[in-house]
Motif scaffolding. Structure first.
Motif, PDB file in Angstrom:
ATOM      1  N   TYR A  73       9.403  -3.918  -0.102  1.00  0.00           N
ATOM      2  CA  TYR A  73      10.518  -2.987  -0.066  1.00  0.00           C
ATOM      3  C   TYR A  73      10.624  -2.356  -1.437  1.00  0.00           C
ATOM      4  CZ  TYR A  73      15.162  -1.054   0.592  1.00  0.00           C
ATOM      5  OH  TYR A  73      16.226  -0.189   0.686  1.00  0.00           O
ATOM      6  N   ASN A  74      10.508  -1.037  -1.485  1.00  0.00           N
ATOM      7  CA  ASN A  74      10.585  -0.290  -2.733  1.00  0.00           C
ATOM      8  C   ASN A  74      12.060  -0.062  -3.072  1.00  0.00           C
ATOM      9  OD1 ASN A  74      10.494   1.593  -4.795  1.00  0.00           O
ATOM     10  ND2 ASN A  74       8.794   2.723  -3.915  1.00  0.00           N
ATOM     11  N   LEU A  75      12.524  -0.714  -4.125  1.00  0.00           N
ATOM     12  CA  LEU A  75      13.930  -0.612  -4.517  1.00  0.00           C
ATOM     13  C   LEU A  75      14.293   0.769  -5.046  1.00  0.00           C
ATOM     14  CD1 LEU A  75      14.250  -4.059  -6.301  1.00  0.00           C
ATOM     15  CD2 LEU A  75      15.225  -3.418  -4.093  1.00  0.00           C
ATOM     16  N   ASP A  76      13.314   1.482  -5.586  1.00  0.00           N
ATOM     17  CA  ASP A  76      13.594   2.803  -6.147  1.00  0.00           C
ATOM     18  C   ASP A  76      13.605   3.898  -5.085  1.00  0.00           C
ATOM     19  OD1 ASP A  76      13.830   1.841  -8.815  1.00  0.00           O
ATOM     20  OD2 ASP A  76      11.659   1.667  -8.868  1.00  0.00           O
ATOM     21  N   ALA A  77      12.802   3.754  -4.038  1.00  0.00           N
ATOM     22  CA  ALA A  77      12.744   4.773  -2.985  1.00  0.00           C
ATOM     23  C   ALA A  77      13.444   4.327  -1.706  1.00  0.00           C
ATOM     24  CB  ALA A  77      11.288   5.114  -2.673  1.00  0.00           C
ATOM     25  N   ASN A  78      13.902   3.068  -1.656  1.00  0.00           N
ATOM     26  CA  ASN A  78      14.569   2.515  -0.468  1.00  0.00           C
ATOM     27  C   ASN A  78      13.699   2.642   0.782  1.00  0.00           C
ATOM     28  OD1 ASN A  78      16.829   1.914  -2.025  1.00  0.00           O
ATOM     29  ND2 ASN A  78      17.697   3.932  -1.680  1.00  0.00           N
ATOM     30  N   GLU A  79      12.428   2.270   0.659  1.00  0.00           N
ATOM     31  CA  GLU A  79      11.496   2.339   1.789  1.00  0.00           C
ATOM     32  C   GLU A  79      10.656   1.071   1.846  1.00  0.00           C
ATOM     33  OE1 GLU A  79       9.081   5.793   1.391  1.00  0.00           O
ATOM     34  OE2 GLU A  79      10.724   7.159   1.822  1.00  0.00           O
ATOM     35  N   ARG A  80      10.218   0.745   3.057  1.00  0.00           N
ATOM     36  CA  ARG A  80       9.298  -0.373   3.261  1.00  0.00           C
ATOM     37  C   ARG A  80       7.871   0.138   3.313  1.00  0.00           C
ATOM     38  NH1 ARG A  80      10.842  -3.991   8.281  1.00  0.00           N
ATOM     39  NH2 ARG A  80       9.318  -2.529   9.048  1.00  0.00           N
ATOM     40  N   CYS A  81       6.932  -0.736   2.957  1.00  0.00           N
ATOM     41  CA  CYS A  81       5.518  -0.379   2.992  1.00  0.00           C
ATOM     42  C   CYS A  81       4.727  -1.634   3.371  1.00  0.00           C
ATOM     43  CB  CYS A  81       5.072   0.141   1.626  1.00  0.00           C
ATOM     44  SG  CYS A  81       3.343   0.634   1.590  1.00  0.00           S
ATOM     45  N   GLU A  82       3.826  -1.484   4.335  1.00  0.00           N
ATOM     46  CA  GLU A  82       2.988  -2.595   4.749  1.00  0.00           C
ATOM     47  C   GLU A  82       1.671  -2.537   3.988  1.00  0.00           C
ATOM     48  OE1 GLU A  82       2.634  -2.829   8.970  1.00  0.00           O
ATOM     49  OE2 GLU A  82       4.777  -2.501   9.263  1.00  0.00           O
ATOM     50  N   LEU A  83       1.310  -3.676   3.376  1.00  0.00           N
ATOM     51  CA  LEU A  83       0.142  -3.734   2.503  1.00  0.00           C
ATOM     52  C   LEU A  83      -0.811  -4.845   2.918  1.00  0.00           C
ATOM     53  CD1 LEU A  83       2.010  -3.556  -0.939  1.00  0.00           C
ATOM     54  CD2 LEU A  83       0.951  -1.665   0.297  1.00  0.00           C
ATOM     55  N   LEU A  84      -2.071  -4.695   2.480  1.00  0.00           N
ATOM     56  CA  LEU A  84      -3.096  -5.729   2.625  1.00  0.00           C
ATOM     57  C   LEU A  84      -3.577  -6.098   1.230  1.00  0.00           C
ATOM     58  CD1 LEU A  84      -5.168  -4.132   5.525  1.00  0.00           C
ATOM     59  CD2 LEU A  84      -3.461  -5.943   5.708  1.00  0.00           C
ATOM     60  N   LEU A  85      -3.609  -7.384   0.925  1.00  0.00           N
ATOM     61  CA  LEU A  85      -4.078  -7.849  -0.370  1.00  0.00           C
ATOM     62  C   LEU A  85      -5.583  -7.696  -0.437  1.00  0.00           C
ATOM     63  CD1 LEU A  85      -3.648  -9.345  -3.067  1.00  0.00           C
ATOM     64  CD2 LEU A  85      -3.813 -11.489  -1.789  1.00  0.00           C
ATOM     65  N   ARG A  86      -6.082  -6.990  -1.471  1.00  0.00           N
ATOM     66  CA  ARG A  86      -7.522  -6.823  -1.635  1.00  0.00           C
ATOM     67  C   ARG A  86      -8.086  -7.842  -2.597  1.00  0.00           C
ATOM     68  NH1 ARG A  86      -9.994  -1.516  -4.275  1.00  0.00           N
ATOM     69  NH2 ARG A  86      -8.469  -0.540  -2.913  1.00  0.00           N
ATOM     70  N   ASP A  87      -7.599  -7.853  -3.851  1.00  0.00           N
ATOM     71  CA  ASP A  87      -8.177  -8.722  -4.868  1.00  0.00           C
ATOM     72  C   ASP A  87      -7.285  -8.728  -6.091  1.00  0.00           C
ATOM     73  OD1 ASP A  87     -10.008 -10.425  -6.011  1.00  0.00           O
ATOM     74  OD2 ASP A  87     -11.603  -8.933  -6.222  1.00  0.00           O
ATOM     75  N   ARG A  88      -7.597  -9.633  -7.002  1.00  0.00           N
ATOM     76  CA  ARG A  88      -6.922  -9.674  -8.300  1.00  0.00           C
ATOM     77  C   ARG A  88      -7.623  -8.688  -9.234  1.00  0.00           C
ATOM     78  NH1 ARG A  88      -3.322 -12.985 -10.219  1.00  0.00           N
ATOM     79  NH2 ARG A  88      -3.146 -13.470 -12.422  1.00  0.00           N
ATOM     80  N   VAL A  89      -6.879  -8.041 -10.123  1.00  0.00           N
ATOM     81  CA  VAL A  89      -7.449  -7.100 -11.065  1.00  0.00           C
ATOM     82  C   VAL A  89      -8.308  -7.886 -12.061  1.00  0.00           C
ATOM     83  CG1 VAL A  89      -6.931  -5.432 -12.900  1.00  0.00           C
ATOM     84  CG2 VAL A  89      -5.543  -5.486 -10.829  1.00  0.00           C
TER      85      VAL A  89
END
Length: 117
Positions: A99-115
């Protein structure tokens, strides 16, 4: 026959201008409640549970505190936005919803890798 006339029973009458003004004020009140709700929600988040978007690649890939995530659909996040993991755990679960606190929107993500670095 006894007819009830509502116009005579009211001590005031609404003109079109008054009605439009009242609707405008109601709309402003509703929009300000949304902003107030966001501030209320942020107070419920424990300290250390917010993460920062560090990099964005065409609204489909994001670096969030040293982990690379791919969007399952387009997400509109910007560098510096603060997010909270709504479903899934940061850096652990393959699928997560933030949940983006600055834009008040949800986003579904997939974890790819560690930087790397």
């Amino acid at each position: 026959m006894n007819k009830f006339n509502i116009e005579k029973s009211l001590p005031f009458s609404f003109s079109n201008t008054t009605l439009l003004t009242m609707l405008g004020l109601l709309l402003i009140a509703m929009l300000s409640m949304s902003h107030a709700h966001s501030a209320w929600f942020e107070r419920l988040i424990p300290k250390g549970e917010t993460y920062t978007v560090e990099a964005v690649d065409r609204d489909v890939a994001f670096v969030i505190d040293d982990f690379i995530y791919d969007a399952r659909q387009f997400c509109y996040m910007a560098v510096g936005d603060r997010v909270v993991f709504f479903e899934g755990r940061y850096g652990i679960d393959y699928r997560a919803t933030v949940y983006n606190l600055d834009a008040n929107e949800r986003c579904e993500l997939l974890l790819r890798d560690r930087v790397e670095g």
